[in-house]
Design a protein around this motif. Structure first.
Motif, PDB file in Angstrom:
ATOM      1  N   ASP A  62     -23.107  15.233  69.164  1.00 59.36           N
ATOM      2  CA  ASP A  62     -22.750  13.941  69.749  1.00 59.36           C
ATOM      3  C   ASP A  62     -21.383  14.047  70.398  1.00 59.36           C
ATOM      4  N   LEU A  63     -21.248  13.444  71.569  1.00 61.61           N
ATOM      5  CA  LEU A  63     -19.947  13.271  72.204  1.00 61.61           C
ATOM      6  C   LEU A  63     -19.663  11.779  72.184  1.00 61.61           C
ATOM      7  N   ARG A  64     -18.701  11.387  71.383  1.00 62.71           N
ATOM      8  CA  ARG A  64     -18.320   9.978  71.261  1.00 62.71           C
ATOM      9  C   ARG A  64     -17.140   9.725  72.193  1.00 62.71           C
ATOM     10  N   VAL A  65     -17.393   8.906  73.201  1.00 64.14           N
ATOM     11  CA  VAL A  65     -16.398   8.614  74.223  1.00 64.14           C
ATOM     12  C   VAL A  65     -15.816   7.228  73.942  1.00 64.14           C
ATOM     13  N   PRO A  66     -14.538   7.145  73.594  1.00 65.34           N
ATOM     14  CA  PRO A  66     -13.943   5.836  73.306  1.00 65.34           C
ATOM     15  C   PRO A  66     -14.064   4.890  74.500  1.00 65.34           C
ATOM     16  N   GLY A  67     -14.624   3.719  74.255  1.00 63.20           N
ATOM     17  CA  GLY A  67     -14.760   2.730  75.315  1.00 63.20           C
ATOM     18  C   GLY A  67     -15.818   3.064  76.351  1.00 63.20           C
ATOM     19  N   GLY A  68     -16.614   4.112  76.119  1.00 64.46           N
ATOM     20  CA  GLY A  68     -17.646   4.514  77.076  1.00 64.46           C
ATOM     21  C   GLY A  68     -18.961   4.800  76.392  1.00 64.46           C
ATOM     22  N   GLN A  69     -19.949   5.151  77.170  1.00 68.97           N
ATOM     23  CA  GLN A  69     -21.268   5.494  76.646  1.00 68.97           C
ATOM     24  C   GLN A  69     -21.228   6.882  76.031  1.00 68.97           C
ATOM     25  N   SER A  70     -21.690   6.994  74.799  1.00 67.48           N
ATOM     26  CA  SER A  70     -21.764   8.309  74.162  1.00 67.48           C
ATOM     27  C   SER A  70     -22.901   9.121  74.775  1.00 67.48           C
ATOM     28  N   LEU A  71     -22.770  10.423  74.686  1.00 66.53           N
ATOM     29  CA  LEU A  71     -23.826  11.348  75.095  1.00 66.53           C
ATOM     30  C   LEU A  71     -24.189  12.211  73.898  1.00 66.53           C
ATOM     31  N   ALA A  72     -25.403  12.720  73.897  1.00 67.41           N
ATOM     32  CA  ALA A  72     -25.821  13.665  72.868  1.00 67.41           C
ATOM     33  C   ALA A  72     -26.448  14.874  73.560  1.00 67.41           C
ATOM     34  N   PHE A  73     -26.415  15.992  72.859  1.00 68.52           N
ATOM     35  CA  PHE A  73     -26.913  17.253  73.402  1.00 68.52           C
ATOM     36  C   PHE A  73     -27.809  17.891  72.358  1.00 68.52           C
ATOM     37  N   GLN A  74     -29.016  18.236  72.769  1.00 70.14           N
ATOM     38  CA  GLN A  74     -30.019  18.768  71.850  1.00 70.14           C
ATOM     39  C   GLN A  74     -30.442  20.157  72.288  1.00 70.14           C
ATOM     40  N   ALA A  75     -30.502  21.069  71.325  1.00 71.82           N
ATOM     41  CA  ALA A  75     -30.940  22.427  71.633  1.00 71.82           C
ATOM     42  C   ALA A  75     -32.404  22.410  72.068  1.00 71.82           C
ATOM     43  N   ALA A  76     -32.689  23.089  73.145  1.00 71.53           N
ATOM     44  CA  ALA A  76     -34.051  23.181  73.668  1.00 71.53           C
ATOM     45  C   ALA A  76     -34.360  24.648  73.928  1.00 71.53           C
ATOM     46  N   ARG A  77     -35.191  25.214  73.109  1.00 69.18           N
ATOM     47  CA  ARG A  77     -35.595  26.608  73.289  1.00 69.18           C
ATOM     48  C   ARG A  77     -36.341  26.755  74.611  1.00 69.18           C
ATOM     49  N   GLY A  78     -36.056  27.784  75.357  1.00 69.66           N
ATOM     50  CA  GLY A  78     -36.726  28.017  76.637  1.00 69.66           C
ATOM     51  C   GLY A  78     -36.321  27.015  77.708  1.00 69.66           C
ATOM     52  N   PHE A  79     -35.156  26.412  77.557  1.00 72.66           N
ATOM     53  CA  PHE A  79     -34.678  25.420  78.524  1.00 72.66           C
ATOM     54  C   PHE A  79     -34.670  26.004  79.934  1.00 72.66           C
ATOM     55  N   VAL A  80     -35.175  25.232  80.872  1.00 71.55           N
ATOM     56  CA  VAL A  80     -35.146  25.586  82.293  1.00 71.55           C
ATOM     57  C   VAL A  80     -34.424  24.450  83.005  1.00 71.55           C
ATOM     58  N   PRO A  81     -33.308  24.730  83.671  1.00 67.58           N
ATOM     59  CA  PRO A  81     -32.576  23.647  84.335  1.00 67.58           C
ATOM     60  C   PRO A  81     -33.389  23.028  85.467  1.00 67.58           C
ATOM     61  N   PRO A  82     -33.150  21.743  85.740  1.00 66.56           N
ATOM     62  CA  PRO A  82     -33.848  21.112  86.855  1.00 66.56           C
ATOM     63  C   PRO A  82     -33.422  21.733  88.179  1.00 66.56           C
ATOM     64  N   LYS A  83     -34.300  21.667  89.148  1.00 60.11           N
ATOM     65  CA  LYS A  83     -33.972  22.156  90.496  1.00 60.11           C
ATOM     66  C   LYS A  83     -33.406  20.989  91.292  1.00 60.11           C
ATOM     67  N   TRP A  84     -32.336  21.253  92.025  1.00 55.83           N
ATOM     68  CA  TRP A  84     -31.754  20.214  92.867  1.00 55.83           C
ATOM     69  C   TRP A  84     -31.424  20.798  94.220  1.00 55.83           C
ATOM     70  N   PRO A  85     -31.822  20.181  95.277  1.00 55.33           N
ATOM     71  CA  PRO A  85     -32.783  19.081  95.258  1.00 55.33           C
ATOM     72  C   PRO A  85     -34.165  19.603  94.915  1.00 55.33           C
ATOM     73  N   ALA A  86     -34.959  18.762  94.278  1.00 56.41           N
ATOM     74  CA  ALA A  86     -36.309  19.160  93.893  1.00 56.41           C
ATOM     75  C   ALA A  86     -37.144  19.360  95.151  1.00 56.41           C
ATOM     76  N   PRO A  87     -37.971  20.420  95.171  1.00 55.70           N
ATOM     77  CA  PRO A  87     -38.776  20.699  96.371  1.00 55.70           C
ATOM     78  C   PRO A  87     -39.678  19.528  96.767  1.00 55.70           C
ATOM     79  N   ASP A  88     -40.141  18.742  95.785  1.00 54.41           N
ATOM     80  CA  ASP A  88     -41.038  17.627  96.093  1.00 54.41           C
ATOM     81  C   ASP A  88     -40.287  16.302  96.241  1.00 54.41           C
TER      82      ASP A  88
END
Length: 119
Positions: free
Chosen positions: A39-65
């Motif tokens: 967890d990333l707790r940001v004072p006065g802001g929206q927190s973010l969380a990060f989850q381990a994902a085996r075999g993670f493939v980053p999104p393509k930008w811009p997406a071909p479709d």
């Protein structure tokens, strides 16, 4: 009447601690968690969380479709200063050629697109 409220935005990634450290460098806040969930707790802001994902493939930008999963818009006061900072933290530019725009697109170290916006 709302059926739910937004709890946290979770980014899948290969190394939750490393990606949380990147975003802590960008947004501030404190990092808590283990190798699977951070967890990333940001004072006065929206927190973010990060989850381990085996075999993670980053999104393509811009997406071909033309489709895209999602991206984060991060509000900044000075685009040039913020750009310098995120690049030093490990971001890479995706679409920054038009310097007259009020936003620029980058990828975080795991490949998720995000925008710096001076809007």
């Amino acid at each position: 009447m709302a059926l739910a409220k937004l709890g946290v935005v979770v980014l899948d990634c290969p190394d939750p601690r490393a990606l949380a450290a990147f975003y802590a460098g960008v947004l501030g806040g404190t990092v808590e968690g283990d190798a699977e969930w951070v967890d990333l707790r940001v004072p006065g802001g929206q927190s973010l969380a990060f989850q381990a994902a085996r075999g993670f493939v980053p999104p393509k930008w811009p997406a071909p479709d033309g489709s895209q999963q999602f991206h984060l818009d991060l509000t900044v006061a000075d685009l040039d200063a913020a750009e310098k900072g995120v690049l030093e933290l490990g971001a890479r530019p995706l679409d920054t050629a038009d310097r007259s725009r009020t936003w620029r697109v980058y990828a975080d170290p795991a490949g998720h697109p995000f925008c710096l916006c001076a809007c």
